[in-house]
Design a protein around this motif. Structure first.
Motif, PDB file in Angstrom:
ATOM      1  N   ASP A  82       6.367  34.517   5.082  1.00 47.24           N
ATOM      2  CA  ASP A  82       4.980  34.911   4.939  1.00 47.24           C
ATOM      3  C   ASP A  82       4.279  34.156   3.816  1.00 47.24           C
ATOM      4  O   ASP A  82       3.198  34.501   3.404  1.00 47.24           O
ATOM      5  N   LEU A  83       4.911  33.099   3.292  1.00 46.67           N
ATOM      6  CA  LEU A  83       4.275  32.273   2.282  1.00 46.67           C
ATOM      7  C   LEU A  83       3.937  30.915   2.874  1.00 46.67           C
ATOM      8  O   LEU A  83       4.521  30.473   3.852  1.00 46.67           O
ATOM      9  N   MET A  84       3.003  30.252   2.224  1.00 49.41           N
ATOM     10  CA  MET A  84       2.488  29.009   2.762  1.00 49.41           C
ATOM     11  C   MET A  84       2.647  27.894   1.748  1.00 49.41           C
ATOM     12  O   MET A  84       2.489  28.101   0.559  1.00 49.41           O
ATOM     13  N   ILE A  85       2.967  26.701   2.215  1.00 47.15           N
ATOM     14  CA  ILE A  85       2.996  25.531   1.358  1.00 47.15           C
ATOM     15  C   ILE A  85       1.763  24.708   1.659  1.00 47.15           C
ATOM     16  O   ILE A  85       1.426  24.479   2.815  1.00 47.15           O
ATOM     17  N   ILE A  86       1.060  24.330   0.637  1.00 45.72           N
ATOM     18  CA  ILE A  86      -0.167  23.566   0.815  1.00 45.72           C
ATOM     19  C   ILE A  86       0.079  22.153   0.330  1.00 45.72           C
ATOM     20  O   ILE A  86       0.279  21.906  -0.849  1.00 45.72           O
ATOM     21  N   LYS A  87       0.092  21.198   1.250  1.00 45.12           N
ATOM     22  CA  LYS A  87       0.195  19.801   0.896  1.00 45.12           C
ATOM     23  C   LYS A  87      -1.132  19.345   0.309  1.00 45.12           C
ATOM     24  O   LYS A  87      -2.184  19.872   0.606  1.00 45.12           O
ATOM     25  N   GLY A  88      -1.079  18.301  -0.492  1.00 48.33           N
ATOM     26  CA  GLY A  88      -2.311  17.764  -1.038  1.00 48.33           C
ATOM     27  C   GLY A  88      -2.597  18.262  -2.436  1.00 48.33           C
ATOM     28  O   GLY A  88      -3.563  17.851  -3.052  1.00 48.33           O
ATOM     29  N   PHE A  89      -1.759  19.145  -2.977  1.00 41.28           N
ATOM     30  CA  PHE A  89      -1.990  19.579  -4.346  1.00 41.28           C
ATOM     31  C   PHE A  89      -1.705  18.448  -5.335  1.00 41.28           C
ATOM     32  O   PHE A  89      -2.189  18.461  -6.451  1.00 41.28           O
ATOM     33  N   GLN A  90      -0.892  17.478  -4.920  1.00 39.29           N
ATOM     34  CA  GLN A  90      -0.587  16.383  -5.829  1.00 39.29           C
ATOM     35  C   GLN A  90      -1.641  15.275  -5.760  1.00 39.29           C
ATOM     36  O   GLN A  90      -1.575  14.309  -6.486  1.00 39.29           O
ATOM     37  N   ASN A  91      -2.597  15.396  -4.848  1.00 39.17           N
ATOM     38  CA  ASN A  91      -3.682  14.422  -4.797  1.00 39.17           C
ATOM     39  C   ASN A  91      -4.994  15.161  -4.752  1.00 39.17           C
ATOM     40  O   ASN A  91      -5.045  16.344  -5.017  1.00 39.17           O
ATOM     41  N   ASN A  92      -6.066  14.472  -4.417  1.00 45.82           N
ATOM     42  CA  ASN A  92      -7.378  15.081  -4.514  1.00 45.82           C
ATOM     43  C   ASN A  92      -7.922  15.561  -3.192  1.00 45.82           C
ATOM     44  O   ASN A  92      -9.103  15.856  -3.081  1.00 45.82           O
ATOM     45  N   GLU A  93      -7.092  15.632  -2.141  1.00 48.47           N
ATOM     46  CA  GLU A  93      -7.604  16.097  -0.859  1.00 48.47           C
ATOM     47  C   GLU A  93      -8.168  17.502  -0.966  1.00 48.47           C
ATOM     48  O   GLU A  93      -9.185  17.835  -0.380  1.00 48.47           O
ATOM     49  N   GLY A 151       5.816  23.661  -3.545  1.00 49.35           N
ATOM     50  CA  GLY A 151       4.517  23.666  -2.881  1.00 49.35           C
ATOM     51  C   GLY A 151       4.138  24.964  -2.222  1.00 49.35           C
ATOM     52  O   GLY A 151       3.063  25.067  -1.643  1.00 49.35           O
ATOM     53  N   PHE A 152       4.983  25.981  -2.296  1.00 50.76           N
ATOM     54  CA  PHE A 152       4.670  27.249  -1.658  1.00 50.76           C
ATOM     55  C   PHE A 152       3.624  28.011  -2.463  1.00 50.76           C
ATOM     56  O   PHE A 152       3.632  27.993  -3.692  1.00 50.76           O
ATOM     57  N   ARG A 153       2.741  28.691  -1.740  1.00 50.41           N
ATOM     58  CA  ARG A 153       1.706  29.498  -2.370  1.00 50.41           C
ATOM     59  C   ARG A 153       1.542  30.796  -1.567  1.00 50.41           C
ATOM     60  O   ARG A 153       2.103  30.961  -0.487  1.00 50.41           O
ATOM     61  N   LEU A 154       0.748  31.692  -2.091  1.00 48.82           N
ATOM     62  CA  LEU A 154       0.412  32.912  -1.364  1.00 48.82           C
ATOM     63  C   LEU A 154      -0.342  32.563  -0.094  1.00 48.82           C
ATOM     64  O   LEU A 154      -1.161  31.638  -0.071  1.00 48.82           O
ATOM     65  N   THR A 155      -0.080  33.299   0.964  1.00 45.11           N
ATOM     66  CA  THR A 155      -0.757  33.039   2.218  1.00 45.11           C
ATOM     67  C   THR A 155      -2.156  33.634   2.222  1.00 45.11           C
ATOM     68  O   THR A 155      -2.497  34.486   1.404  1.00 45.11           O
ATOM     69  N   GLN A 156      -2.978  33.175   3.143  1.00 38.83           N
ATOM     70  CA  GLN A 156      -4.347  33.674   3.270  1.00 38.83           C
ATOM     71  C   GLN A 156      -4.321  35.134   3.714  1.00 38.83           C
ATOM     72  O   GLN A 156      -3.709  35.488   4.711  1.00 38.83           O
ATOM     73  N   PRO A 157      -4.980  36.022   2.963  1.00 40.54           N
ATOM     74  CA  PRO A 157      -5.013  37.438   3.369  1.00 40.54           C
ATOM     75  C   PRO A 157      -5.669  37.607   4.734  1.00 40.54           C
ATOM     76  O   PRO A 157      -6.516  36.807   5.138  1.00 40.54           O
ATOM     77  N   VAL A 158      -5.288  38.659   5.439  1.00 44.19           N
ATOM     78  CA  VAL A 158      -5.787  38.854   6.798  1.00 44.19           C
ATOM     79  C   VAL A 158      -7.280  39.140   6.839  1.00 44.19           C
ATOM     80  O   VAL A 158      -7.900  39.044   7.876  1.00 44.19           O
ATOM     81  N   ASN A 159      -7.869  39.491   5.710  1.00 44.54           N
ATOM     82  CA  ASN A 159      -9.299  39.789   5.705  1.00 44.54           C
ATOM     83  C   ASN A 159     -10.079  38.830   4.806  1.00 44.54           C
ATOM     84  O   ASN A 159     -11.126  39.171   4.295  1.00 44.54           O
ATOM     85  N   CYS A 160      -9.531  37.646   4.596  1.00 45.73           N
ATOM     86  CA  CYS A 160     -10.107  36.709   3.625  1.00 45.73           C
ATOM     87  C   CYS A 160     -10.887  35.605   4.327  1.00 45.73           C
ATOM     88  O   CYS A 160     -10.340  34.880   5.158  1.00 45.73           O
ATOM     89  N   PRO A 161     -12.154  35.412   3.982  1.00 42.31           N
ATOM     90  CA  PRO A 161     -12.911  34.279   4.495  1.00 42.31           C
ATOM     91  C   PRO A 161     -12.253  32.956   4.103  1.00 42.31           C
ATOM     92  O   PRO A 161     -11.684  32.826   3.022  1.00 42.31           O
ATOM     93  N   ASP A 162     -12.334  31.978   4.982  1.00 38.34           N
ATOM     94  CA  ASP A 162     -11.681  30.697   4.743  1.00 38.34           C
ATOM     95  C   ASP A 162     -12.148  30.030   3.455  1.00 38.34           C
ATOM     96  O   ASP A 162     -11.365  29.418   2.738  1.00 38.34           O
ATOM     97  N   GLU A 163     -13.429  30.123   3.173  1.00 37.30           N
ATOM     98  CA  GLU A 163     -13.950  29.443   1.993  1.00 37.30           C
ATOM     99  C   GLU A 163     -13.423  30.075   0.712  1.00 37.30           C
ATOM    100  O   GLU A 163     -13.203  29.382  -0.282  1.00 37.30           O
ATOM    101  N   LEU A 164     -13.219  31.375   0.696  1.00 39.37           N
ATOM    102  CA  LEU A 164     -12.646  32.008  -0.489  1.00 39.37           C
ATOM    103  C   LEU A 164     -11.175  31.652  -0.635  1.00 39.37           C
ATOM    104  O   LEU A 164     -10.660  31.511  -1.749  1.00 39.37           O
TER     105      LEU A 164
END
Length: 543
Positions: free
Chosen positions: A210-221, A494-507
């Motif tokens: 239930d956790l997510m890894i976000i690529k691109g944290f090491q660059n400016n994407e 690179g793992f991070r907390l996943t997007q909450p089920v009620n969370c807008p994408d921009e937040l």
């Protein structure tokens, strides 16, 4: 197209060519507010002009909502043919409560799209198609309207749980009137017209699916989310922020001098109700009688007689660390009572406020507060926290423990950031010891703080990202399945907390940027303030 981009633009009417007719078709404000938290009409067609963005947006309908009511009318004679379909007729059997063809009413009329669930859990796409024409025989259709829904169903035999499709695990199902209801996002697409975008790649591993890894944290994407916060090179401009190594709080007076200045007589303090209690610490509501005989309500932080001298010393140091600061979103100590052979009292102003973490947790229970938090209220609370943190950083003060447990909220949802005195004792589940005999908020801490004990304005930004996640999950426990000893390696992977089920994408994009691995790639609170105000203004326009 990202779902939140649709939220902020679906009410901006996009005009496409069509033959002149005066059709209006919209979802009324009551239904819109129930589904996505905006008290505004959602127009699919307005004065004969289709809203392309609205029709591309897939409106998500939770299991608790059985039907949607659409309002329509036409100022000129107009015929229609309507149909409703679904991708899973075994799960959802949509129906229209009107004829499938006829004439559009010339006065405002309401028709319902019923979305009853059969036995079972899951989701199904539903599409309402309406073709209109002034004269079928002569000129054919003058316009097509396609409205998309995603209907979620919960099998009552599962006692209110649904199976998350990616993990196969039971996940709690709850709906907030003002929030989006959606399943965990698998991947986000890049939005060309949005000022906020985040390229993320996710993968799962067995022990923490239930956790997510976000690529691109090491660059400016990930850092293109806020154009106003970038300099021409594409890097975050932290020129106005405090450099990490020099960001230690500046104290004009030592602890003894502060106690002397704030000292009051013990007889002027009367303890009343216990608000919070731990193993060796308590927070009371009480009254303080000033020299003029006026009674003021106060919070009183103190320890029990079981507390050691070290614990008392920590209480005084942490309670006085924010003395001298003055901001509406920062709570500072008001007085101290230190006398021999009795426990010290730390007095704080009371204005019918309560601990933010307890407040959010109560919102999930059946005995919750009399109103439900809306998206706008969440954004407003976030802006208040940002304002308080901006002030702290401008005052060269690092908080080092930014979290919901260290904030207070009143009935009008006014937020104040407080110190962390007694937090380790009052919220022991949020603190862990990694073998060094020091309890720390491991799951709120930045990587460099965990590994090298480095704290800076950027590490406070990381913690703020977790606090934003707490606001949107009503204070679920972050990284609940991860051992504290594994957190550092886990974040480095690179793992991070996943997007909450009620969370807008921009937040969620904001959170992702706060959790960039490199401190200089995280935004400042000034930059976050710019974005959150712009996002809030978009919401306000349509309420």
């Amino acid at each position: 197209m990202k779902r939140l981009y649709a939220l902020t633009t679906l009410l901006l009417v996009t005009v496409v060519s069509c033959r002149a007719h005066q059709l209006d078709l919209y979802l009324d404000s009551g239904d819109v507010e129930q589904l996505i938290g905006l008290a505004a009409r959602l127009y699919y067609v307005r004065n004969g002009r289709p809203n392309a963005n609205a029709m591309k947006y897939v409106l998500e309908v939770p299991a608790s909502v059985g039907a949607l009511n659409l309002t329509w009318n036409s100022k000129s004679p107009l015929a229609y043919k309507a149909a409703v379909s679904t991708t899973d007729s075994d799960l959802v059997a949509p129906k229209l409560d009107m004829a499938h063809e006829g004439a559009v009413p010339d006065t405002r009329s309401v028709f319902a799209v019923s979305l009853p669930c059969a036995v079972g859990s899951g989701d199904a796409d539903v599409r309402l198609s309406i073709r209109t024409s002034a004269n079928w025989s002569s000129d054919g259709a003058t316009g097509d309207v396609d409205v998309a829904f995603k209907k979620f169903c919960v099998d009552p035999r599962t006692n209110g749980t649904a199976v998350a499709p990616e993990t196969g695990r039971a996940a709690p199902v709850y709906y907030e009137r003002a929030f989006f209801y959606h399943m965990i996002a698998a991947a986000s697409s890049l939005v060309a017209l949005a000022v906020i975008c985040c390229l993320t790649t996710t993968y799962r591993r067995d022990k923490a699916r239930d956790l997510m890894i976000i690529k691109g944290f090491q660059n400016n994407e990930v850092n293109v989310f806020l154009k106003s916060a970038l300099n021409p090179s594409g890097k975050f401009n932290r020129a106005n922020s405090l450099p990490g190594p020099k960001a230690a709080p500046v104290k004009a007076k030592d602890l003894h001098e502060c106690i002397v200045e704030l000292s009051v007589q013990r007889q002027r303090v009367r303890l009343q109700n216990v608000e919070l209690e731990g193993t060796f610490g308590r927070v009371y509501r009480g009254l303080y009688t000033d020299p003029n005989g006026k009674d003021d309500e106060v919070f009183v932080k103190t320890v029990t007689d079981q507390a050691s001298a070290v614990q008392i010393s920590v209480l005084l140091h942490e309670g006085l660390c924010m003395y001298g600061l003055n901001h509406k979103n920062v709570m500072t100590i008001q007085a101290v009572s230190v006398e021999q052979h009795v426990e010290p009292f730390l007095l704080y102003p009371y204005s019918n406020n309560t601990n933010l973490k307890r407040f959010l947790q109560n919102c999930k229970t059946s005995e919750s507060i009399s109103y439900t938090l809306t998206t706008r209220e969440i954004i407003d609370m976030t802006l208040q926290i940002i304002s308080g943190m901006q002030y702290l950083h401008k005052s060269r003060h690092l908080h080092r423990d930014v979290a919901a447990r260290n904030c207070l909220v009143d009935p009008e949802l006014k937020i104040q950031i407080a110190d962390n005195a007694l937090s380790r004792d009052l919220f022991p589940g949020d603190y862990h010891c990694l073998g060094d005999n020091k309890n720390r908020p491991i799951k709120w801490m930045a990587v460099e703080s965990l590994e090298h004990k480095k704290f800076s304005t950027a590490s406070d930004i990381w913690s703020f990202g977790v606090l934003l996640w707490e606001l949107l999950t009503l204070c679920q426990q972050p990284y609940a399945d991860i051992d504290p000893f594994e957190m550092s390696a886990y974040l480095q992977d690179g793992f991070r907390l996943t997007q909450p089920v009620n969370c807008p994408d921009e937040l969620f994009t904001v959170m992702a940027c706060c959790w960039a691995l490199a401190p200089n790639e995280r935004p400042t609170f000034s930059q976050l303030s710019v974005f959150m105000n712009e996002f809030n203004n978009q919401l306000v326009k349509f309420v």
